[in-house]
Design an enzyme around this catalytic site. Structure first.
Site, PDB file in Angstrom:
ATOM      1  N   GLU A 298      -5.307   8.665  61.741  1.00  0.00           N
ATOM      2  CA  GLU A 298      -4.719   7.751  61.749  1.00  0.00           C
ATOM      3  C   GLU A 298      -3.584   7.766  61.428  1.00  0.00           C
ATOM      4  OE1 GLU A 298      -6.350   5.050  58.562  1.00  0.00           O
ATOM      5  OE2 GLU A 298      -6.085   6.716  57.274  1.00  0.00           O
TER       6      GLU A 298
ATOM      7  N   LEU B 114      -8.543   4.244  56.636  1.00  0.00           N
ATOM      8  CA  LEU B 114      -8.747   2.752  56.458  1.00  0.00           C
ATOM      9  C   LEU B 114      -9.004   2.188  57.591  1.00  0.00           C
ATOM     10  CD1 LEU B 114      -7.955   1.308  53.524  1.00  0.00           C
ATOM     11  CD2 LEU B 114      -5.694   0.586  55.420  1.00  0.00           C
TER      12      LEU B 114
ATOM     13  N   TYR C  81      -4.557  -1.920  46.246  1.00  0.00           N
ATOM     14  CA  TYR C  81      -3.241  -3.059  46.862  1.00  0.00           C
ATOM     15  C   TYR C  81      -4.047  -3.234  48.114  1.00  0.00           C
ATOM     16  CZ  TYR C  81      -1.537   0.376  50.182  1.00  0.00           C
ATOM     17  OH  TYR C  81      -1.040   1.103  51.224  1.00  0.00           O
TER      18      TYR C  81
ATOM     19  N   LYS D 284      -7.869   1.693  49.777  1.00  0.00           N
ATOM     20  CA  LYS D 284      -6.819   1.751  50.009  1.00  0.00           C
ATOM     21  C   LYS D 284      -6.019   1.914  48.339  1.00  0.00           C
ATOM     22  CE  LYS D 284      -3.432  -1.799  52.492  1.00  0.00           C
ATOM     23  NZ  LYS D 284      -3.090  -1.253  53.134  1.00  0.00           N
TER      24      LYS D 284
HETATM   25  C1  LIG Z   1      -2.877   4.922  55.576  1.00  0.00           C
HETATM   26  C2  LIG Z   1      -3.456   3.556  56.761  1.00  0.00           C
HETATM   27  N1  LIG Z   1      -4.275   3.318  57.353  1.00  0.00           N
HETATM   28  C3  LIG Z   1      -3.844   2.217  58.107  1.00  0.00           C
HETATM   29  C4  LIG Z   1      -3.495   0.870  58.350  1.00  0.00           C
HETATM   30  C5  LIG Z   1      -3.211  -0.559  58.679  1.00  0.00           C
HETATM   31  O1  LIG Z   1      -3.830  -1.187  58.053  1.00  0.00           O
HETATM   32  P1  LIG Z   1      -3.836  -2.960  58.550  1.00  0.00           P
HETATM   33  O2  LIG Z   1      -4.203  -2.951  59.938  1.00  0.00           O
HETATM   34  O3  LIG Z   1      -4.823  -3.255  57.787  1.00  0.00           O
HETATM   35  O4  LIG Z   1      -2.986  -3.348  57.844  1.00  0.00           O
HETATM   36  C6  LIG Z   1      -2.456   1.069  56.440  1.00  0.00           C
HETATM   37  C7  LIG Z   1      -1.669  -0.095  56.329  1.00  0.00           C
HETATM   38  O5  LIG Z   1      -0.790  -0.164  55.793  1.00  0.00           O
HETATM   39  C8  LIG Z   1      -2.601   2.243  56.202  1.00  0.00           C
HETATM   40  O6  LIG Z   1      -1.635   2.252  54.955  1.00  0.00           O
END
Ligand SMILES: Cc1ncc(COP(=O)(O)O)c(C=O)c1O
Length: 283
Positions: free
Chosen positions: A181, A205, A34, A149
């Protein structure tokens, strides 16, 4: 949202009219990926970066999806049809391996991936940005491909529930003594005027907001080190922040029962959010 129009496998229809197969592999196995893209007053922020990451996630799961080029126009149409083109909103895109008789391996005969997209108003996080939030730390029990993701988010769901039960805004994970994270965000901490964050790897991620923050640091002159942050050093951090597409940049003023710095949002977080606001205002 009332009378919400969504996109499902080639059609625009009311959300209640969507019929997802009980054999969909996203439903049976969490076998899908997603993306979440923010729109500011109808304008998409970092669309190309989100699309590239979606492509990497699809490649990671070996899902053949040929229609990535159509997604931009679908996003625009959903924004207009739902009259969300003059406010801030979040677009959700999910692609699964499709529906086939339940067996763990890929379907013997290729099946078309399933795609679902929706748009919802995105509430402002200005209040949290102004006041700062509490987070908690928990062991990172996720699989070792957090760079994909994937919709298989049960470890993140459990972690987020723990945050809610502890009156915290986010749970941040620790793996092998280092902070990775958040359950739905990337994590940054400031030590002696240097901003640290976990380097890109299979354990985080590659957040789009993380990337934007790193670019803004360059622009406003904040020094950055992409090194793992040892959990044993957390009590010496001057600032912490969690960042994501829907949260933007949220200062952390407390973790567990400890204050971060003097217990108020720090100057680096504030300066970064101001730079972030300038970037989204330019769209
Ligand atoms: C596990 C995880 N890490 C980091 C992020 C942040 O990513 P982004 O800045 O692309 O929203 C998300 C966003 O949903 C996430 O689910």
């Amino acid at each position: 949202m009332k009378d919400q129009i969504v996109f499902f496998n080639g059609d625009y229809l009311e959300k209640e009219a969507v019929k997802i197969s009980p054999e969909d592999r996203g439903f049976l196995f969490g076998d899908g990926v997603y993306e979440v893209i923010k729109t500011y007053q109808g304008k998409m922020f970092e669309f190309d970066a989100h699309l590239s990451r979606l492509e990497r996630s699809l490649n990671g799961l070996e899902i053949q999806f040929e229609e990535l080029d159509n997604l931009k126009s679908i996003c625009h149409r959903l924004s207009c049809e739902n009259k969300l083109d003059n406010q801030d909103a979040a677009i959700y895109i999910e692609i699964t391996r499709g529906a086939a008789r339940r067996t763990h391996c890929f379907p013997g005969k290729p099946v078309a991936p399933a795609i679902y997209m929706m748009i919802n108003p995105c509430p402002s996080t200005k209040k949290e940005q102004g006041k700062g939030v509490k987070i908690i730390f928990r062991p990172d029990i996720r699989w070792a491909r957090c760079d994909i993701k994937s919709v298989a988010l049960v470890a993140n769901v459990l972690a987020t529930q723990k945050a809610v039960e502890n009156d915290a805004a986010e749970t941040v994970f620790i793996r092998d003594g280092a902070v990775t994270e958040g359950a739905s965000s990337n994590f940054f901490a400031v030590f002696d005027d240097v901003l640290y964050t976990h380097p890109e790897s299979h354990y985080i991620l590659s957040g789009i907001t993380r990337k934007v923050v790193l670019e803004l640091c360059y622009e406003i002159g904040v020094r950055v080190k992409q090194y793992p942050i040892l959990s044993s050093r957390l009590d010496t951090a001057d600032e912490m922040m969690v960042v994501s597409t829907t949260k933007e940049i949220i200062p952390v003023i407390q973790y567990d029962d400890k204050k971060v710095g003097d217990g108020t949002p720090g100057p680096v977080a504030r300066e970064l959010q101001q730079a972030f606001d300038r970037a989204t205002a330019k769209l």
